[in-house]
Design a protein around this motif. Sequence first.
Motif, PDB file in Angstrom:
ATOM      1  N   LEU A  27       1.123  -1.327  -0.079  1.00 45.32           N
ATOM      2  CA  LEU A  27      -0.046   0.009  -0.117  1.00 45.32           C
ATOM      3  C   LEU A  27       1.039   1.711   0.590  1.00 45.32           C
ATOM      4  O   LEU A  27       1.956   1.389   0.380  1.00 45.32           O
ATOM      5  CB  LEU A  27      -0.662   0.126   1.171  1.00 45.32           C
ATOM      6  N   LEU A  28      -0.219   2.135  -0.494  1.00 43.27           N
ATOM      7  CA  LEU A  28       0.648   3.924  -1.045  1.00 43.27           C
ATOM      8  C   LEU A  28       0.263   4.528   0.338  1.00 43.27           C
ATOM      9  O   LEU A  28      -0.553   4.168   0.788  1.00 43.27           O
ATOM     10  CB  LEU A  28       1.026   3.986  -2.169  1.00 43.27           C
ATOM     11  N   ASP A  29       0.512   5.654   0.611  1.00 43.87           N
ATOM     12  CA  ASP A  29       0.745   7.004   1.602  1.00 43.87           C
ATOM     13  C   ASP A  29      -0.377   7.387   0.485  1.00 43.87           C
ATOM     14  O   ASP A  29      -0.909   6.554  -0.433  1.00 43.87           O
ATOM     15  CB  ASP A  29       1.740   7.627   2.289  1.00 43.87           C
ATOM     16  N   ASN A  30      -1.592   7.679   1.542  1.00 42.53           N
ATOM     17  CA  ASN A  30      -2.882   8.838   0.568  1.00 42.53           C
ATOM     18  C   ASN A  30      -2.816   9.559  -0.245  1.00 42.53           C
ATOM     19  O   ASN A  30      -3.268   9.699  -0.990  1.00 42.53           O
ATOM     20  CB  ASN A  30      -3.870   9.420   1.685  1.00 42.53           C
ATOM     21  N   GLU A  31      -1.354   9.937  -0.307  1.00 42.41           N
ATOM     22  CA  GLU A  31      -0.967  10.869  -1.527  1.00 42.41           C
ATOM     23  C   GLU A  31      -0.862  10.792  -2.612  1.00 42.41           C
ATOM     24  O   GLU A  31      -1.308  10.880  -3.911  1.00 42.41           O
ATOM     25  CB  GLU A  31      -0.292  12.653  -1.004  1.00 42.41           C
ATOM     26  N   SER A  32       0.140   9.653  -2.179  1.00 40.81           N
ATOM     27  CA  SER A  32       0.249   8.786  -3.589  1.00 40.81           C
ATOM     28  C   SER A  32      -0.943   7.794  -3.875  1.00 40.81           C
ATOM     29  O   SER A  32      -0.714   7.981  -5.313  1.00 40.81           O
ATOM     30  CB  SER A  32       1.947   7.899  -3.096  1.00 40.81           C
TER      31      SER A  32
END
Length: 121
Positions: A27-32
């Motif tokens: 999973l990526l951070d929300n911004e990414s």
Amino acid sequence: MDQKDIIEFCECNVLHPDKIEIAHRNLLDNESISLLTLFFKTFSDSTRMKIILALKETELCVCDLSAVINVSQSAVSHQLKTLRDNRLVKYRKEGNVVYYSLDDDHVHVLITQAMNHLKHK
């Protein structure tokens, strides 16, 4: 039983911590995630996709693109701005003519892979 009739959910309530950990690491951070979602959303317009496909092998000016995909030059210019903003196309000027091409080989590879995926059974 037909494939579409298969219920696709677990009938048990067992967690698999090792697999959950692997999934969490991907999973990526929300911004990414937001940036990635916006990037793929750019491909969701049929006019933009036609432009990308038309530019897959050669550069074209707005007039040429308009003739190839059969939409107004104004509509082409509007969609090219979105494609430029998302770094999918680039341009170069030669005198009074502006030529557009795919931004880099990544765009070409992405489209080719998507087309291969759709052909794959």
